[in-house]
Design a protein around this motif. Sequence first.
Motif, mmCIF file in Angstrom:
data_model
loop_
_atom_site.group_PDB
_atom_site.id
_atom_site.type_symbol
_atom_site.label_atom_id
_atom_site.label_comp_id
_atom_site.label_asym_id
_atom_site.label_seq_id
_atom_site.Cartn_x
_atom_site.Cartn_y
_atom_site.Cartn_z
ATOM 1 N N ILE A 98 3.742 22.124 6.368
ATOM 2 C CA ILE A 98 2.518 22.417 5.828
ATOM 3 C C ILE A 98 2.122 21.994 4.728
ATOM 4 C CG2 ILE A 98 2.224 24.663 5.945
ATOM 5 C CD1 ILE A 98 -0.741 22.466 7.005
ATOM 6 N N VAL B 253 -4.404 26.385 3.882
ATOM 7 C CA VAL B 253 -5.046 25.404 2.950
ATOM 8 C C VAL B 253 -6.235 25.443 2.563
ATOM 9 C CG1 VAL B 253 -6.556 22.766 4.063
ATOM 10 C CG2 VAL B 253 -3.890 23.735 4.879
ATOM 11 N N SER C 240 1.917 25.590 11.219
ATOM 12 C CA SER C 240 0.337 26.060 11.287
ATOM 13 C C SER C 240 0.397 26.696 9.878
ATOM 14 C CB SER C 240 -0.467 26.651 12.703
ATOM 15 O OG SER C 240 -0.907 27.501 11.700
ATOM 16 N N CYS C 241 0.037 26.756 9.525
ATOM 17 C CA CYS C 241 -0.995 27.474 7.963
ATOM 18 C C CYS C 241 -1.506 28.849 8.133
ATOM 19 C CB CYS C 241 -1.488 26.930 7.593
ATOM 20 S SG CYS C 241 -3.347 27.410 7.449
ATOM 21 N N GLY C 242 -2.029 28.912 9.753
ATOM 22 C CA GLY C 242 -2.679 29.822 10.515
ATOM 23 C C GLY C 242 -3.916 30.073 9.753
ATOM 24 N N LYS C 243 -5.257 29.246 9.423
ATOM 25 C CA LYS C 243 -6.598 29.722 9.492
ATOM 26 C C LYS C 243 -7.351 29.448 10.098
ATOM 27 C CE LYS C 243 -8.673 29.343 4.356
ATOM 28 N NZ LYS C 243 -8.123 28.749 3.280
ATOM 29 N N CYS C 244 -7.197 28.205 10.836
ATOM 30 C CA CYS C 244 -7.936 27.791 12.179
ATOM 31 C C CYS C 244 -7.435 28.548 13.658
ATOM 32 C CB CYS C 244 -8.094 26.200 12.026
ATOM 33 S SG CYS C 244 -8.280 25.780 10.602
ATOM 34 N N CYS D 204 -5.868 25.633 15.999
ATOM 35 C CA CYS D 204 -4.540 24.985 15.310
ATOM 36 C C CYS D 204 -3.197 26.359 15.678
ATOM 37 C CB CYS D 204 -4.735 25.187 13.643
ATOM 38 S SG CYS D 204 -3.339 24.220 13.293
ATOM 39 N N SER E 64 -10.525 21.861 13.670
ATOM 40 C CA SER E 64 -9.432 22.127 12.725
ATOM 41 C C SER E 64 -9.481 21.477 11.638
ATOM 42 C CB SER E 64 -8.155 21.105 12.940
ATOM 43 O OG SER E 64 -7.813 21.556 14.297
ATOM 44 N N LEU E 65 -9.429 22.317 10.337
ATOM 45 C CA LEU E 65 -9.750 21.829 9.002
ATOM 46 C C LEU E 65 -8.651 20.878 8.343
ATOM 47 C CD1 LEU E 65 -11.006 23.246 6.274
ATOM 48 C CD2 LEU E 65 -9.556 24.905 6.317
ATOM 49 N N CYS E 66 -7.475 21.091 8.400
ATOM 50 C CA CYS E 66 -6.920 19.727 8.023
ATOM 51 C C CYS E 66 -6.520 19.022 9.310
ATOM 52 C CB CYS E 66 -5.987 20.308 7.207
ATOM 53 S SG CYS E 66 -4.108 20.897 8.157
ATOM 54 N N LEU F 116 -3.007 18.833 10.052
ATOM 55 C CA LEU F 116 -2.511 19.398 10.810
ATOM 56 C C LEU F 116 -2.491 19.741 12.334
ATOM 57 C CD1 LEU F 116 0.718 20.526 11.876
ATOM 58 C CD2 LEU F 116 0.785 22.558 10.574
ATOM 59 N N GLY F 117 -3.819 20.438 12.330
ATOM 60 C CA GLY F 117 -3.858 20.812 13.868
ATOM 61 C C GLY F 117 -4.901 19.438 14.156
HETATM 62 S S1 SF4 Z 1 -5.729 22.646 11.061
HETATM 63 FE FE1 SF4 Z 1 -4.427 22.603 8.203
HETATM 64 S S2 SF4 Z 1 -5.770 24.973 7.731
HETATM 65 FE FE2 SF4 Z 1 -6.139 24.666 9.921
HETATM 66 S S3 SF4 Z 1 -4.358 26.315 10.694
HETATM 67 FE FE3 SF4 Z 1 -3.620 23.901 11.420
HETATM 68 S S4 SF4 Z 1 -2.333 24.168 9.375
HETATM 69 FE FE4 SF4 Z 1 -3.875 25.362 8.653
#
Ligand code: SF4
Lengths: 513, 167
Positions: free
Chosen positions: A269, A287, A440-444, A447, A485-487, A489-490
């Motif tokens: 990520i 993110v 996953s960075c875990g924010k959403c 995802c 998803s914010l970014c 990856l998701g």
């Molecule tokens: S979609 Fe992006 S910002 Fe959201 S949890 Fe996944 S990696 Fe993090």
Amino acid sequence: MSIKVYVPRDATALSLGAGPVATAIQDEAQRRGLDIQLIRNGSRGLFWLEPLVEVETEGGRHAYGPVTAADVTSLFESRFFEGRGHRLHQGLTEEIKELRSQQRLTFARVGVTDPVSVEDYVAHGGYEGLTRALAMPPAAIVQAVTDSGLRGRGGAAFPTGIKWKTVLDQPPQQKYVTCNADEGDSGTFADRMLMEGDPLMLIEGMTIAGIAVGATQGYIYLRVEYPHAHRALNEAIAAARAAGYLGPNILGSGRQFELEVRLGAGAYICGEETSMLESLEGRRGEVRVRPPLPAIKGLFGQPTVVNNVISLASVPVILARGAEFYKNFGTGRSRGTIPLQLAGNIKRGGLIERAFGLTLRELIYDYGGGSASGRPIRAVQVGGPLGAYIPASQFDTAIDYEALSNIGALLGHGGVVAFDDTVDMAGMARYAMEFCAKESCGKCTPCRIGSTRGVELMDRVIANIDRERNLQLVEELCDTLLHGSLCGLGGMTPFPVQSALKYFPEDFRKSVQ
Amino acid sequence: MNADRALRDPHDDGLNDHAREQIEASLAAHAGRPGPLLQVLHEVQDRLGYVPAAAVPVIAEALNVSRAEVHGVVTFYHHFRQSPAGRHVIQLCQAEACRAMHCEQLTQHAQRKLGIGLHETTADGRYTLEPVYCLGNCACSPAMMIDGRLYGRVTPESFDDLIAPLS
Ligand code: SF4
Ligand SMILES: Cc1cc2nc3c(=O)[nH]c(=O)nc-3n(C[C@H](O)[C@H](O)[C@H](O)COP(=O)(O)O)c2cc1C
Ligand code: FES
């Protein structure tokens, strides 16, 4: 005069035994009392010929490969150091078919020069771009980059000049230039090859960016999986500094630019630009919500250029030879050249830099020679783990941003991974979900939680448990990921999953052994 | 683990002199720069082989951040270890290009051969097996790294040959 012999220090060449080859050549030359100068160059990117040994003769450089340490004595016996014939002789390097037909602008020096010699760099046209830039007003540098049509090579394909202009337009304050060298996409290695084979070009590009936008400090965010690139970058930075190309007073211009390499720590990520900035600041790579854009509030809250290695390394040529020159390569809104990386189950894998517009078929068969296994190529994945799987029926698609987007695919960082007909696409779809869950960075929530659920659903599909209903749930989950998803990856994990489902439905309905 | 105990003073819960010295040196190397935490953790792990739990409060205090923040960073990144690895770390690529060349079979072979799973260390402390997601050697898959050395087109046979001489 000593004979110049080249043995790559490129990580792929080393992984195939270039180290022992170099030692054997040195030992054998000594035994025979031959005066040779051994240069550890980058790789030409013809990986089926690595370790590729080259020797300089009056008629040009001759290539021998793939060489093992055991071949070295016989190479000397055949007088390879005069460019004579041998079982492994490939003729003149520049005449090798797969290299001759390339259009190398960004990779022009990779494999040719000593990567950490400023002298060699300058002798091959290096620092012409910076010299020109130093004589130009900042806005004119930015305009040249805009006019060249260069779009970001990291994946999002955003026009580089426009990004720079935003940073330039911020009032004078501490600004930064950051280079995204996280190169996490499977099937890609262009950044790595450039950093190992011509790191000064990246350094020059970053210096030009700094002068253009008014930044005095640059950071290269390098993935920890690239120890060879790390060494090459640090050597090159030290050499550039010693020669006056970095530091408080670049070439006596009164302009300042400093550079530091910072290592990532194995998180995919952190290639996402705001996650990269968090990581550069020494934090968890979570993110950030945009706005503000990094160009306005980036590293340590300051205006920041974030560009991929190849984007930045494309800049010196644009400045040295002009925006028009660069723009005249390519097609439609995809201008310039693209270093494609051919990987996976492929006979002749490597780096192919060409103007945009080559078709997938030309890449896979003319350059790649088909699969390594000799079986039919069934699919390619373009653009890394978040890129779509493309079936053989679409191999006539041109490799440019628009043509790929028209078939629901994306170019990303230019990696093309080939799979033969033994591939199990349901397994690949499951893997895409698994990768998203791991990274996953875990924010959403979709995802973080959804991807784990995606793995479970795929397990049921594969085990033929309530199959059609679970396939339906996979589709619904993809929809949730796409929109929630914010970014990327998701947001883009659905691309490999949905394309696999669309083009290879039979793989999801196999009987269970 | 033995190595973990070796880093600790038997008389208290803290760090022994050697570990403390290495952590201090890591802090000194990076503390002057902006946002140094990740680079400090790299340096600690390079010197000690992992980031001991007892290092967290020392680093937190020196950098003037909370223990929770340091711990949060250590746990976010796959690269940082909270316990020592074996003497040799074998990383097997699991990403797409290597899957296209059947890295799953190589991984199974490695697990059988060493009698451990991924993320595990052999009982004699010789090998640690880890998954990795792309080593940038994707045109010569399957790829593997042993103690920072990269290998390409790895087969079960070449795997056996490469690990045999490691003590
Ligand atoms: S979609 Fe992006 S910002 Fe959201 S949890 Fe996944 S990696 Fe993090
Ligand atoms: C999950 C994810 C991973 C990414 N990884 C990378 C990467 O490894 N390298 C890179 O240059 N860009 C990566 N990007 C794109 C960056 O966010 C950003 O667009 C890019 O660094 C900008 O540089 P460019 O305009 O020169 O391409 C990634 C994006 C996402 C969503
Ligand atoms: S996918 Fe294995 S090295 Fe890149």
